[in-house]
Each structure stands twice: as C-alpha cells, then as structure tokens.
Design a protein around this motif. Structure first.
Motif, short mmCIF file in Angstrom:
data_model
loop_
_atom_site.label_atom_id
_atom_site.label_comp_id
_atom_site.label_asym_id
_atom_site.label_seq_id
_atom_site.Cartn_x
_atom_site.Cartn_y
_atom_site.Cartn_z
N UNK A 65 0.83 -1.21 0.00
CA UNK A 65 0.00 0.00 0.00
C UNK A 65 0.86 1.26 0.00
N UNK A 66 1.95 1.23 0.74
CA UNK A 66 2.81 2.40 0.84
C UNK A 66 4.24 2.00 0.53
N UNK A 67 5.05 2.94 0.03
CA UNK A 67 6.44 2.59 -0.27
C UNK A 67 7.22 2.32 1.01
N UNK A 68 8.19 1.43 0.90
CA UNK A 68 9.15 1.22 1.98
C UNK A 68 8.57 0.66 3.27
N UNK A 69 7.46 -0.08 3.19
CA UNK A 69 6.87 -0.61 4.41
C UNK A 69 7.61 -1.86 4.86
N UNK A 70 7.63 -2.09 6.19
CA UNK A 70 8.18 -3.37 6.63
C UNK A 70 7.16 -4.15 7.44
N UNK A 71 5.93 -4.15 6.96
CA UNK A 71 4.87 -4.98 7.52
C UNK A 71 5.28 -6.46 7.46
N UNK A 72 5.87 -6.86 6.33
CA UNK A 72 6.42 -8.21 6.21
C UNK A 72 7.86 -8.09 5.73
N UNK A 73 8.70 -9.00 6.19
CA UNK A 73 10.07 -9.05 5.68
C UNK A 73 10.08 -9.73 4.32
N UNK A 74 11.22 -9.65 3.60
CA UNK A 74 11.25 -10.23 2.25
C UNK A 74 10.95 -11.73 2.25
N UNK A 75 11.47 -12.43 3.25
CA UNK A 75 11.29 -13.86 3.23
C UNK A 75 9.82 -14.26 3.38
N UNK A 76 9.15 -13.58 4.29
CA UNK A 76 7.74 -13.89 4.50
C UNK A 76 6.93 -13.46 3.28
#
Lengths: 839, 117, 294
Positions: A65-76
C-alpha cells in the motif's frame, strides 16, 4: 420434484433406492463415493482455500500500500506471494471447477453417478490432504518461496536449501493426482454414460466444455508432474537435469512448466465459459445461438492453447521466428473466444432476457474478461511483451482474465445452482450489494495496476522506494482490494443466510432446460429413480413433467431389488444404450489409499526414504485390493441377472468403461513420457554445456533383450485374450501367470541395465535422463506383471472367464503401451545418439 | 463402435487439430534443430533453404487438412438429416478447416523473418 | 527505441478501448431492447451476422493488423549486425547486484555508463539464478540465464540517468536490485572511460586500511588496493548514484549508514554483518570509500 409434495409411490421408490444408494453418517461418511457428496466437498473445500488465498492477497496489498513498508520481511513476503498464486491456481481454481463438474455432469447427462465413484473419492482426499500439507508449510514458516512457477535454479537445492521448494513439488504433484483422476473420470463419464438418446449433438454445452477441459487436464498436467519429479530428483538425489555445469538446462524447467501452465489458464476458463453458455440461454429464454459454432470454438480453444506456452518465455532469448509462431498462435486463440462471446450476444439479442442476480455476474464477467482478453492480445505482441513482461501490467492482465474469466462466471453459477445445493433461493438485495462491491473493488485494484506496470514496477518485489510515481497507484490498488474483500464477505454472508432464510425453491425454479433440474431439490444420492430417454437438446423444455415421471419410476432402470448401483453405458456418438454399468458402493479404500499416499508425501518431505517406500508399497497393496473388488467379485456384481430386454452388465461384455478409463489414463501417462523424451532431445539440442560421457553407461544389449522379451510376453497375452473373446478359456490362468513371469524377467533385465553398468546419473544430465527413462519402463513393467498375475488368479477364483472376459482386456492395454514405450525408449537412447554425431 | 476409418467415428472430430498440433511441434522442433546444426546465413533474409522447407511442409499440411475436411464434409452430406453421424462428420470437417487456417496463420511469419536470430 | 513500442501501446490501447466499449454497449443493448418475434430464418441470419462478423472477422483482421505492425517492430529491436559494430558491454547478474565489464577491462557495478545517441549491445548473463535486465525507458527486457549469454541492444537518445531494475524474481532481495544507467554525450562518455581506466587508489591509513584489506578486500576490488572478485567492484563507488543496487541514495554519509545497517536495509544480502569492527573504523572506511571516484 420438491420434497413438499411426495406421492406415495414415488416415496416408496425413493426408500428402496435410498437403501442402496444412501450416504452413511458419522465416521462412515468418509466412505462416501457418491458424486453429489464428493462434488459438494470439493466445492466447500475449494471455497475455504479461496478464502485463505484471498487473505494472503490482502497481506500482499497491505505490504504494498505504501512505499518502503516493513509490515512483512522479504522472506515472509516471498512465501506469501508464492502461496497466493499456488493456492489460487491449484487449490482453488482447478478443484473448484472440477468439483462443480463432478457435481453437475452426471445429473446433466442423465446418469446416476460418475463412472468411477471410488476414484472421485480418492481424488477428493488427495486434494484435501495435499492442500493441507501445502498450507501447513506457511504456518511453519517453511512455505515455498520461489514463486508459483518455481523457476530453477532459484528453486534448486543450492539457492533454496530447506524444505520450502519440496513442499511445492511434492504437495502439488499430490494434488495433481486428484486433478488427473477427475479428468479421466469426467472424460469417460461424458462419453460413455449419457442417458438413452442423448446423442453427441444433444449433449448440453456444459458437457462439451467439461469434456474438453478434462482432456486438457489429462494431456496438460503430466508435463508439470514430470517437471516436478525431475526437479525433486535434482533437489533430493542430485540428478542434474536443470544444472548447466553438469549438462542440464534451467530453460527445460520453463518449457515443462509452461507446457502445463498455459493450457492451465484455459482449463480454468473453459468450464467457466461453460457456465456462461448454460446460464445465458436459460435467462434469455431461448436456445443458444450457434451450438455448433460454440462446440467448434471450445474444441479449437482447447487445442490451440497448447501452442502458446512460449509466450511466457519471450524474454529468454529464443529465435525471433520461433517467437513469432507462438505470437501468432497466441493471437489466434482470440478467435474462438470471440466466436463464443458473439454467440452469447446473439442469444441475448434474440431472446427475452429476464433479470436475476446471476445475470449481474455474467455482465461483470463480460466486461472484465473482454478487457483481459484484449490486454492478452497486446501481450502476445512480442516487442510489447518485452516491455511489460514481469511487471504489474501482467499481474493486472492475468487477474482480469482469471477473475473475470473464472471467478465471475463461477459466482453466477453458484447463485444459479444454489437452489440445487440447498433447495432454497438466494436473496436479491444482498446479492446485488455483493456483486457491485466486488466489481468496483476489482476494477479499482486492477485497472490501476496496468498503469503501475507501465510505469515500470516489476512483479514480486516486496517493497519499492518512493519517488518513482508508484505510490498513488499502489495505494489505490490496495484500497480497491479491500473493497473487493468486503464484497466477497457480503456474498458469503448472503450464501450463509440463505440456508436459513432463503425461500424454498419451486420445481425447476429458473425454468432451465437441462436435466440436472429434473432431480429433487436438493437431489437424492441416486439423482434419478428412473433414467429418461432424451429426444432433443432441451429435455426439460420439451417435457416439463419430467421431474415427476422420473420420480415415479416411469423410465428405464427403475428396478433396484438386485441391490446394484446401476447407470446406462451408452455409445459415445449415438447415445444408444449398450450395457448397464454397475458401480461400486461406499468404501474405505479411497480414504485409506489417500492417507497412505499422504504418508509417502510426508516421508519424502522429511527425507525418510525407507518409510516412504513402505508407505508406497502399502498404498499399492490397497489399490490392488481396490481393483480386486470389481466385476464378478462378491462385493461388485456376483450375479449377472438383468431385466428382460435390458442390455448386459458391463463386466459381462468386452467394452466396459474401464477400457476407456485405462485408455485415457494411458494418454496422460503417454503425455508424461513424451515430455520426458522432449527433455532428452531438448537437452541434446540446446543445453549450453551438454556432456556425453565417454563410455556408454549401460549395456545396450540388455535393453534390447528386455524389449524383445516384453514383445514376446505381450503377444502371448494377446493370443490368450483373442481366444478368450472367442469363448475359449482353457489354460488362461496358467497362461496369464506365464505372461506375468516373462514380464517380471523383462523388468529384471531393465534393472540390471540400470544398476549393472556404469551409469552415473549424478555426474551428468545425460545419464540422469537415461536413468529416468529406464526407471520409467521398469516401474511400468513391474506393474503390468503384477496386474496380469492378479488376473490369472482371478481366473482361478472364477471372477474372470468366458462369461466375464472384461478385466484382462483392460490390463492388456497397459502391455501394449509398455511395449511401445520401451521400443521408443530403445530408439531414443540407443539409436538416436549416433545420428547426432555423439561424441 | 465404428471402425477408425469410418468418417462417422467421433475420433475424427479432434483429428484436424491433432494434425495441427503435430505440425506445430515439427515446425518448432525442426526450426530449433536446424538452427543448431546448420543455420542459414542471416544475410539471406527469409529466402533460405530452411524457411523454404518449413514453408513447403506447412503448405503440404494445409493441403492434407483441406483434403480431410472435404472427405468429412462429403460424408456428412451422405448421412441422414439431423443424425448424430451428420453432426459428427460436419464438426470434423470444420475442425479440419480450423486446423488449416491455424496452420496458415502461424506460418505467416515464415514470409517475413530470417530463421535463427 | 522504446519510442516505437510506446506508439504501438497507444494505438493498441485506443483500439482495445473501442472494442471493449463496443462489445459492452452491444451486450447491454441486447439485454435491454424490447424483445420481438423473429422467424427461424431471421434468427439464422442474425446469428450468422454476429458470429461471422464479430467472432471471426473482427478478431481475425485485428490479429493480422497487429502482426503486420508488430513483427517488423520486433525485428528492428533485435541486435542484428550493423555496419559499425556497436560497443559491447558484458552485464552479469548476481544475487542481488549487477557486474558490468567494458571491453578494455574497466569493471564497475550497479551502474552502467553508456554513450547517448548510438546503439549499445549488452551481453547479459547470470552467475547464479535467473535475473532479467530491464531499463524501462530504454527498451525491452532480456533474461539473464546461467550458462547463456544473450545480447540486448539499447539506445539512449538523450543524455541522462535512467533507472533499471531486475525483472525476473531472483530471491529474497529481488526488490533491491536496481541499476543506474547514465547516458553521456559522446565526449563526456569518452572522458569517463579514460578517467575510469586510469583510476588507482591506495588504502586508507591505519586500522581502517588493515581492516579493509583483510576483510572487505577479500571480496571487493578497489583498483590499486585489493583484488577480490566475489562482490561488487568498488573502484568508483563514491561516484555511484546509489548504494546496495538501488537500496540507498548515495548522499554524503550514506556509506556510513550502509556499512552499519546494510543487513537491516537489505536483509539477506551477501555481505556479512561486521559488528565486531568498531563503529569508528567502519566510519573511516566509509569516508574513504566516499572518495573513490574518477
């Protein structure tokens, strides 16, 4: 007829039929093989997987939804997007469409069940267990994370260690057993069990669509199954099919994957289009315009869709002329689709359309699907594809095609057949709200996403920086996706509420023309107490009194005292009844077999190979037991008495549905073998670092001897069976045992060739492919030997003989197949390489 | 069951597109192999032995499909009106036609492009 | 070269919109128009009109039109032999960075300097998994496949900086695999090449120099200082537009942040976390790296 006005005779008939056909309750519900129940189980399970996949989509949209979010990490994130695609394609779309077909097809063609009921149950349990294993991996944080397309080398052991990719390869292969078995079963059912008088040209269009879809599954899934087996062998045992350094090629995986992957889109779309072709004439109150045209369109789509796969690979550097072939074929497929769309249009034009909620979904389908089709034609244009391939433009296109082409018709169909499932009508108001929310939400999400892609946003990235112009479109897409989710929740609410508050459905509530509305609502487990003769394409329009007369037993096969589950076996073209097919009843075997195969899958995942072998052998034992309870076996049809004037039982003829089932299964098997050969020749021609070992890895004379031996055995068996057909069963048991012995010997020679030489399948892709080709024939040879031995034993038990010649004829086909395969293998492995100047 | 060679055997319904599929495989396979073994010079453009060969092969396939279409169509007009035999044979004829058209359309790029780049 | 594709896109969009609107309008009209009696003969005529006209002719002609424009357009994008062979640069994808090699031995990473106004051939391949080279504003993409080296021809018409990004999913940090393409006019490009060829450095003084040589230098190359080959060449890192293949803008001080937090900014990237090096030394190294520029 509806439940509220039973006449005494009909009620008595129902009780007698129910004693033979009825479903048990409690734990024994696991033994149910009835297509209505199995179909509903498919639908409910598919819907649950859909909700799960949808939830994953919500997570993805929240992250983006928004740039640069870390709601989930890359692996997840990578696990979630991989699982979203996988769940939606393999656990929702295909099983859902198959489930609906499993539920509807026998009813539409006037049969009491599918032709291999235990296979339906096995398919369901394989699907359920496989799906659960896959989904469980996400909760254990070891879900597949290399994308639903599993491109190697990313998915290989070197770049994705851990069990993530194994879950996909094994789980999906397991689930595909279900798809292929349903495919086989639907093909044979449609061709061989239509009610009397339902000629090929009186078949409901839906049956045509499902016939083509099922054939596509049968031919289209095996390449992926083979690819998965090869990739799993590479990951687990180090056989380098796809590794450049040892002579493999990662592009081979892409070919095998898309050889399946593109037809897959049409496997999903065709049954949905079948729903449209079924519903539109009913709501337009007139027969479909251009029945032949539509049939022609469906057939053409089915075939041409196999000639498109490379359009997923336009950016891998294939010669431009070859790309142009696929580009042209990709565009060509628009024509049969166009024919169908305009046939629907003409039907509406000439009809008197009435409005119900399903019609809304059909209009939604048209708008979204046509848009998706048009962007599809654009993507087929090579230079444009080079630009937008693997961007969000493709994501948008694909969702337009799949959601528009599959989900919208499916919803139309669900609303349409709801009264059939529950006996109650859905609500109009809530239904409308649900549709509009989904429609608006969908377009908000995905229309904008085309633009995001054109702005250069690639797919499958877990985050993006601000300042590239991607912020707004992504936010809008995310908002849209939540609107769509609310819409789906509304639909769900509507469906749940209707079970409680829906008005009871009248007989044939939509004034439909097809036979499924001639059952009671909801239907009994035997569908029809008597099987009507059909004289046109629209049996219920021709004779609206059919539901009553069927329930009163006024048509064929209305006798049930013999205790057999019976349905017609008819001629594929003319619909003349040739035999009575007797169907097996409820059984524990399917669920046990599926559980054991799940055991194989789990032990392979945990790399407990001994245990896996044990499970595999036990499940083989169960399946053999399954084949034992057939024909004249006391549990099947020990006595062959039929009513005067009726044709014989199929197990007393030489042309039962099992022959057809075997033939279609061998078609699937052959598609797998051809894919393997394709791999062999492909690697010879284009593998960048192809290596041919100095010494031949196996003794070629052994292979020749084995092939000759197999030929002798096959023709010996042929002679025995020709005599059996002529009514001479002398020496049959001993003969079959001898054939099995020769078969065993030929397998031993193969094993010797495989293990006795200097084959080094871990060293080169060359030897790895040889090992698989030999192993393939070895397994098939052993199976054929066991099956013929069992037939010999059945002769001893009195289940097979002059009166019951049917089953050895089924097995015979496998021998011919094996013979062909082994000789082709001999040519490919021994005679081909020198012509290529092998050195 | 009718024998395989009878024009009313429903197996013929699919035949036209099966032939198309085989042609397609041969076309793509032949191109790949030829480009590997003996790629024609790029400067020849489309006028080279490979395009010519593939083109002839395509024309022959089209001819075969058209012939079969005619065979099925004639059989259809011999069958009884409104009979399933007539339906099957007519459908087979049109599927053969579709196969022929599909062959032509897919082969069109042979007229424009050199084979191996 | 992307211009032709853009043109193609707008033409296709216009045509597709027309078709979509037309079909939808017809469909809605068909649903809402007053039903009227039609004889069987009329019905057959209407049927044929719709199916042949809409189902066969419309898509059939559109396809021929598309192929007639599309195939030549695609052909012109191919790397066909030119009278004067274009500059050929090797680009190799790694998880998750780009290695760029010029013909005369100049090596850089995560940035690509090209001359504007003439075609350039990029010979792309991969060292590990499949990547895809794509600079949206310059042209199409081409997959980078281990074991194969394919050629993509690009041309920037005007000098400027163009952002590219890996387009084939390549694992956990696929999102952070961007490349900055800098197109110069001809003299500037020649000047850059010349300066870049001459570039030599000596290690930073003291602790920082020792740490760099013992650790960083094992994988990274800095001309004159270290010869590591497993990670991006850092000889001109101070002049690059971004760090970590597009993870961070290369502003003053950005390198300090990158060295301390790179595993948080780009989790899973190949560079080990160096928590055992004192922050002061890391900062020294970062400051020195910032000076590495032509």
């Amino acid at each position: 007829m509806s439940r509220d006005m039973p006449s005494p005779e009909a009620e008595r008939l129902h009780e007698r039929f129910n004693a033979v056909w009825g479903n048990p309750t409690g734990w024994r519900a696991l033994t149910v093989v009835n297509h209505t129940t199995v179909g509903l189980r498919f639908l409910v399970t598919g819907a649950l997987f859909f909700l799960f996949g949808g939830l994953l989509a919500m997570l993805l949209r929240t992250q983006l939804a928004l740039p640069g979010r870390d709601f989930m990490g890359p692996d997840l994130y990578n696990q979630v997007f991989t699982m979203h695609g996988t769940v939606m394609m393999f656990l929702f779309a295909v099983p859902m469409m198959e489930g609906l077909a499993v539920y509807l097809i026998p009813k539409m063609i006037g049969a009491r069940d599918l032709v291999f009921p235990r296979l339906s149950a096995l398919g369901y349990f394989c699907y359920l267990f496989g799906g659960l294993i896959l989904v469980a991996s996400l909760f254990l944080d070891i879900a597949p994370k290399a994308g639903w397309f599993m491109y190697t080398p990313l998915s290989s052991a070197a770049h994705t260690p851990g069990p993530n990719s194994d879950f996909w390869l094994l789980g999906i292969t397991f689930v595909e057993i279900s798809a292929v078995s349903a495919g086989v079963e639907l093909v044979v059912s449609i061709l061989r069990t239509r009610t009397r008088g339902m000629t090929l040209d009186r078949m409901p269009l839906y049956a045509w669509y499902i016939l083509v879809m099922a054939m596509m599954i049968v031919v289209g899934f095996p390449p992926l199954i083979l690819g998965s087996i090869l990739l799993e062998l590479e990951r687990a045992a180090g056989l380098p099919f796809f590794e450049v350094a040892r002579g493999g090629d990662p592009l081979l995986w892409q070919h095998l994957f898309w050889l399946f992957g593109h037809p897959e889109v049409y496997i999903i779309f065709l049954p949905a289009a079948g729903i449209v072709s079924t519903l539109l004439p009913v709501f337009a109150q007139r027969p479909i315009v251009g029945y032949r045209w539509v049939v022609l369109g469906v057939l053409s789509t089915g075939f041409i869709s196999f000639g498109l796969w490379v359009h997923h690979m336009f950016t891998v550097g294939i010669p431009q002329l070859a790309q142009a072939f696929f580009s042209a074929a990709s565009m060509l497929v628009a024509i049969p689709t166009g024919v169908q769309i305009f046939a629907w249009l003409a039907t509406l034009w000439l009809g008197r359309p009435v409005y119900h909620v399903p019609m809304l979904w059909l209009v939604g389908f048209l708008v979204i699907f046509v848009a998706g089709g048009l962007t599809g034609v654009m993507l087929a244009l090579v230079p444009f594809d080079w630009q937008v391939h693997d961007t969000h433009f493709v994501v948008a296109h694909m969702h337009y095609v799949l959601v528009g082409g599959m989900f919208f018709p499916l919803m139309a169909g669900l609303y349409y057949w709801l009264p059939h499932f529950s006996g109650r009508m859905p609500s109009v108001r809530l239904g409308r709200w649900g549709f509009w929310l989904v429609f608006v939400g969908f377009n908000l999400t995905f229309l904008v996403m085309h633009w995001t892609g054109l702005l250069g946003m690639p797919r499958r990235i877990y985050t993006y920086p601000t300042g590239l112009g991607w912020d707004w479109p992504n936010l809008i897409s995310s908002i849209g996706s939540f609107v769509m989710a609310i819409g789906i929740a509304t639909v769900l609410l509507d469906i749940v509420l209707h079970f409680r508050f829906g008005l009871p459905a009248k007989e044939n509530p939509w004034h439909a023309d097809t036979l499924e509305w001639a059952t009671s609502l909801p239907p009994t487990s035997y569908n029809f107490a008597s099987l009507p003769e059909v004289r046109g394409r629209h049996p219920l329009w021709d004779d609206p009194g059919l539901p009553q007369s069927i329930a009163h037993g006024e048509h064929a096969l209305a006798v049930i005292d013999h205790g057999r589950r019976e349905t017609w076996g008819s001629d594929p073209l003319t619909g003349q009844t040739r035999e009575i097919i007797h169907l097996p009843g409820n059984s524990w075997l399917p669920v046990i077999a599926a559980a054991l195969i799940a055991g194989v899958c789990l032990s392979l995942l945990t790399r407990a190979y001994g245990l896996a072998a044990l499970f595999a052998l036990t499940s083989l034992g169960v399946l053999l037991r399954w084949s034992w309870e057939n024909g004249a076996h006391p549990k099947a049809a020990p006595d062959a008495k039929t009513q005067p004037g009726d044709p014989p039982l199929h197990s007393r003829t030489c042309d039962g549905p099992g022959l057809w089932g075997m033939a279609v299964t061998l078609l699937a098997d052959g598609a797998l073998y051809l894919s393997l050969l394709f791999g062999w020749f492909y690697l010879w021609t284009v593998a960048p670092d192809w290596q041919v070992p100095e010494r031949a890895g196996f003794d070629q004379r052994l292979l020749l001897a084995s092939a000759v031996l197999l030929a002798v055995a096959t023709f010996w068996q042929r002679r025995l069976l020709v005599r059996l057909r002529q009514g001479d069963a002398r020496g049959l048991a001993g003969g079959l045992a001898g054939v099995a012995g020769l078969g065993l010997l030929h397998a031993v020679l193969l094993l010797w060739a495989l293990l006795g030489g200097e084959l080094a399948p871990r060293q080169t892709a060359h030897d790895a492919v040889i090992a698989v080709v030999l192993g393939y024939s070895l397994v098939h040879g052993l199976l054929a030997a066991v099956l013929s031995a069992l037939q010999g034993w059945r002769v001893r038990c009195g289940y097979v003989g002059v009166e019951t010649p049917y089953e050895p004829l089924v097995v015979e086909q496998l021998w011919y197949y094996n013979l062909g395969v082994l000789w082709i293998g001999y040519f490919a492995l021994v005679l081909f390489p020198p012509t290529w100047g092998a050195a | 069951m009718r024998p395989l060679r009878s024009p009313y055997n429903p197996i013929h319904i699919a035949l036209g597109l099966v032939i198309w599929s085989l042609w397609f495989v041969a076309l793509y396979g032949g191109l790949s192999v030829a480009c590997r073994v003996a790629p024609p010079a790029l400067s020849l453009g489309m006028w080279n032995w490979l395009n010519l060969l593939l083109g002839l092969f395509s024309v022959a396939t089209v001819a075969l499909l058209l012939g079969l279409a005619r065979w099925s169509w004639r059989a259809a007009s011999r069958a009884g009106k409104r009979s399933p035999e007539r339906f099957a044979a007519r459908l087979a004829a049109t599927v053969h036609l579709v196969g022929a058209v599909a062959t032509l359309v897919v082969a069109v790029p042979l007229l424009r492009l050199p084979p191996c780049v | 070269m992307a211009r032709e594709v853009t043109l193609l896109w707008w033409a296709m969009l216009g045509f597709a919109s027309l078709v979509l609107l037309g079909v939808t309008a017809l469909w809605l009209y068909a649903m809402h128009r007053a039903p009227r009696e039609t004889s069987a003969e009329q019905a057959r005529r209407i049927n044929r009109r719709w199916i042949v006209g809409g189902g066969l002719l419309l898509p059939g002609l559109s396809i021929l039109l598309l192929l007639a424009f599309g195939i030549p357009a695609g052909h012109r994008l191919l790397p066909l032999p030119l009278a004067e062979p274009p500059l050929r640069i090797e680009v190799t994808g790694h998880q998750w960075w780009w290695e760029v090699r010029y013909p005369d031995g100049v090596v850089t990473a995560n940035q690509l300097h090209i001359p504007a106004g003439r075609p350039v051939d990029l010979a792309v391949s991969s060292a590990d998994v499949i990547h895809s080279f794509w600079v949206p504003r310059l042209g199409g993409k081409l997959d980078m496949i281990p074991g194969r080296r394919h050629v993509l021809r690009l041309q920037a018409d005007r000098p400027g900086t163009y952002r590219g990004q890996c387009a084939e999913f390549c694992g956990s940090q696929h999102a952070h695999m961007a490349i900055d393409v800098v197109a110069h006019d001809e003299p500037a490009f020649q000047a850059w090449m010349a300066a870049r060829r001459e570039l030599r450095f000596s290690p930073p003084p003291g602790e920082a120099g020792a740490v760099f040589e013992q650790r960083c230098g094992r994988c990274h190359r800095v001309a004159g200082v270290s010869e590591g080959g497993r990670a991006p060449d850092l000889t001109d890192v101070g002049s690059r537009p971004s760090l970590g293949a597009g993870t961070l803008d290369n502003r003053p001080g950005a390198l300090r942040r990158w060295l301390r937090e790179h595993q948080r900014l780009k989790p899973g990237n190949g560079m080990p976390a160096h928590d055992d090096v004192t922050p002061e030394t890391l900062d020294r190294i970062a400051d020195w790296l910032e000076t590495l520029a032509p």
